[in-house]
Design an enzyme around this catalytic site. Structure first.
Site, PDB file in Angstrom:
ATOM      1  N   GLY A 405       0.816  -1.196   0.000  1.00  0.00           N
ATOM      2  CA  GLY A 405       0.000   0.000   0.000  1.00  0.00           C
ATOM      3  C   GLY A 405       0.851   1.247   0.000  1.00  0.00           C
ATOM      4  N   SER A 407       2.510   4.925   1.124  1.00  0.00           N
ATOM      5  CA  SER A 407       3.133   5.368   2.375  1.00  0.00           C
ATOM      6  C   SER A 407       2.074   5.976   3.286  1.00  0.00           C
ATOM      7  CB  SER A 407       4.215   6.405   2.069  1.00  0.00           C
ATOM      8  OG  SER A 407       4.797   6.884   3.247  1.00  0.00           O
ATOM      9  N   THR A 412       3.489  -0.262   8.862  1.00  0.00           N
ATOM     10  CA  THR A 412       4.446  -0.356   9.960  1.00  0.00           C
ATOM     11  C   THR A 412       3.741  -0.331  11.315  1.00  0.00           C
ATOM     12  OG1 THR A 412       6.161   0.710   8.614  1.00  0.00           O
ATOM     13  CG2 THR A 412       6.484   0.728  10.996  1.00  0.00           C
ATOM     14  N   GLU A 535      10.279  -3.712   4.773  1.00  0.00           N
ATOM     15  CA  GLU A 535      11.003  -3.190   3.609  1.00  0.00           C
ATOM     16  C   GLU A 535      12.509  -3.364   3.811  1.00  0.00           C
ATOM     17  OE1 GLU A 535       9.542   0.274   1.639  1.00  0.00           O
ATOM     18  OE2 GLU A 535       7.901   0.473   3.055  1.00  0.00           O
TER      19      GLU A 535
END
Length: 617
Positions: A405, A407, A412, A535
């Protein structure tokens, strides 16, 4: 808060009680202090006798011996008392600092989001040192000073009550000078400690990012900020100096005036034969034995005001909520229907092995990692700003799940919730049928491995970073094997010191790819049951990315793996993909399903394909 607030006294005394060494040491220090005071009180009496004997043209040498013994007693008792009080002060500050250190380590991540590290450093170092100064250098001296004052007054009344009353007339005058200034000292102390904490915070911030400061030519800006804080400290120091500049001359004037009156009045009485010369000398010595402890009490009063400010700051920190290190109450059971697993039912066989470990090794302290992880109506907000909205999905054990998706979509944040850095605002996260908040936090985190795009490396050696946090003995062979699987052994062995190479602060001596591979080797040694990859290959050149990706494949094998992905091959290889937009799951399924049904996902794939083509050497 007023300096004479009873609550502050209680806080300070409770802190003393909790951090003090064995009582016998304090009792011994007090006894020695009393002995020191007793020795000092005896000296003027023998001095009086000695002077009177001189006046009578005869000397009893026993008086000289007793006077010498009194001096020795006072010196020996004073030295031992000082040593014991220093031990008590150092022990006190050690225990308080240990308690603060442990408390800081257990503070919730949300606390560090709002407070700078330098502020905490100031609490652990400067504030505790302020209290130590009070305990080690003023507490017992004040007790012995009070004993000296009381003893001297009693003896003076017995010697000559009229001169004693003249001496006592100086007490209310001194109190009128000292008492109004206590509140000022207290407020200045609070402001000084706050400004010291702010300066420490700025210094820690600049030093941790000194390369950013230099590369952006921000030295002038930071110099101005630091200079302002230092000027503020200078102002507070000068305010305290103003108070001392008033107190010291006034108190000196009072003492000198008292001395003049006593000598004049006493001299007249000696001339009239109403008082012996030895008695006058003894009275003057006793006056100094009252004045000196009184000045020490004034210093104690000032140090006490500063310690009250430090105590208040320390208690505020200690009162801050920490993470649970034992079992905690689970959130209320949700009434939502059970969420179906993604991709396939739990009871169907999974075509990937979960782990080669026997079940007895996989279930640690009540954490059974063979169970699915379920997000049930999970919402989360940072400071009232909602980031996740009613997320419902289940992660079967042993599968690889990719989160994709734009940012800021909340990917996170999901990892942070799984790490239990934060607690959900609404809903619950379950392992099997048990809330993760009902599981031991230490055991829960022990089973998680986290490799992020900025994998942290601490100052120290490569070896210390690889075994960081492990609670078991790790052999050199295990370390070397993990480094080989992480494609890190080659560059490590090129260093002259090999695994004992110092990596510098935050691993600055290593490249990004090297730091990532060390983080992967560290995760391999940790042997996590749940692997979180945030990431992990971003911001790397193509050669480093290939090495890191190969290492990740070793790490992911046989583990439940959650990936925040940007690399197309990683996304395509995932068992299931969740697409997030603004904290909401707008699509989920396999790569082929989302390519057919989700327009934004197709656009994401096309962008990644273009990116990988452009970055292909």
């Amino acid at each position: 808060m007023k300096p004479n607030n009873p609550g502050q006294w209680r806080q300070f005394l409770r802190m003393l009680y909790e951090a003090m060494p064995p009582k016998w040491i304090l009792i011994a220090a007090l006894i020695l202090s009393i002995a020191e005071s007793a020795g000092g009180l005896i000296v003027p009496i023998f001095t009086r006798d000695l002077i009177d004997q001189f006046a009578a043209s005869g000397i009893d040498y026993r008086v000289i011996l007793w006077l010498t013994a009194a001096f020795i007693l006072q010196a020996a008792a004073g030295g031992l008392s000082f040593y014991l009080m220093t031990y008590i002060g150092e022990t006190f500050v050690r225990r308080i600092r240990t308690r603060l250190w442990d408390h800081v380590l257990k503070l919730k991540v949300s606390y560090f989001d709002k407070h700078e590290s330098g502020e905490l450093m100031s609490r652990v170092t400067q504030d505790t040192n302020t209290i130590k100064t009070l305990v080690a250098h003023h507490l017992v001296t004040s007790v012995s000073g009070i004993i000296s004052i009381i003893g001297a007054l009693v003896i003076l009344f017995l010697i000559d009550w009229r001169m004693t009353l003249i001496m006592l007339s100086a007490v209310p005058i001194s109190l009128l000078i000292l008492m109004p200034l206590g509140g000022l000292v207290y407020r200045i102390s609070l402001q000084t400690q706050d400004e010291l904490a702010s300066l420490s915070a700025s210094l820690g911030r600049v030093l941790s990012d000194i390369r950013l400061v230099k590369s952006h030519n921000a030295q002038i800006i930071e110099s101005r900020i630091g200079a302002q804080k230092i000027r503020n400290l200078f102002k507070f120091g000068m305010r305290e100096a103003k108070i001392q500049s008033i107190v010291s001359p006034l108190m000196t004037t009072v003492i000198l005036a008292l001395l003049v009156v006593l000598i004049g009045y006493g001299g007249a009485r000696v001339a009239a034969g109403d008082l012996s010369a030895g008695t006058l000398v003894a009275v003057i010595i006793y006056m100094f034995q009252i004045v000196m402890p009184f000045s020490l009490l004034a210093q104690f009063f000032t140090a006490f005001q500063k310690a009250m400010g430090a105590t208040e700051r320390i208690q505020e920190l200690l009162a801050t909520e920490t993470e649970a290190i034992e079992l905690v109450d689970a959130p209320a059971a949700s009434t939502q229907p059970s969420v179906q697993p993604i991709d396939q039912p739990i009871d169907q066989p999974i075509d990937r092995p979960i782990s080669q470990e026997p079940p007895s090794q996989r279930k640690e302290e009540g954490v059974d990692w063979k169970q699915p992880i379920t997000f049930r109506s999970v919402s989360f907000a940072y400071d009232q700003e909602k980031v996740l909205h009613n997320l419902d999905f289940t992660i079967p054990p042993g599968r690889t799940i990719a989160f994709v998706g734009p940012s800021g979509a909340g990917k996170t944040t999901i990892f942070s919730l799984l790490e239990r850095f934060y607690e959900v605002t609404d809903g619950d996260i379950l392992l099997g049928g048990t809330s993760i908040y009902a599981l031991p936090l230490h055991a829960w985190r022990r089973g998680i491995g986290y490799v992020s795009q900025e994998s942290p490396i601490m100052a120290g050696t490569i070896r210390s970073n690889l075994i960081y946090g492990l609670e078991r003995e790790v052999t050199d062979e295990e370390i070397a094997q993990a480094a080989r699987l992480a494609n890190a052994a080659a560059f490590i062995e090129e260093f002259p010191d090999g695994y004992d190479t110092e990596v510098g602060e935050r691993g600055i001596k290593l490249s990004g790819g090297q730091r990532q591979r060390l983080a992967i080797a560290r995760a391999l040694l940790r042997d996590p049951k749940l692997l979180l990859l945030d990431e992990a290959t971003s911001n790397l050149d193509s050669q480093s990315e290939a090495l890191v990706q190969s290492a990740l494949e070793h790490l992911m094998r046989g583990r439940t793996t959650l990936i925040i992905a940007h690399r197309l091959s990683t996304v395509i290889g995932a068992d299931h993909i969740l697409f997030l937009e603004k904290g909401v799951i707008t699509g989920q399924g396999t790569h082929d399903q989302l390519m057919q049904e989700h327009e934004l996902y197709r656009r994401f794939v096309q962008q990644q394909m273009q990116h990988e083509v452009l970055n292909t050497p």
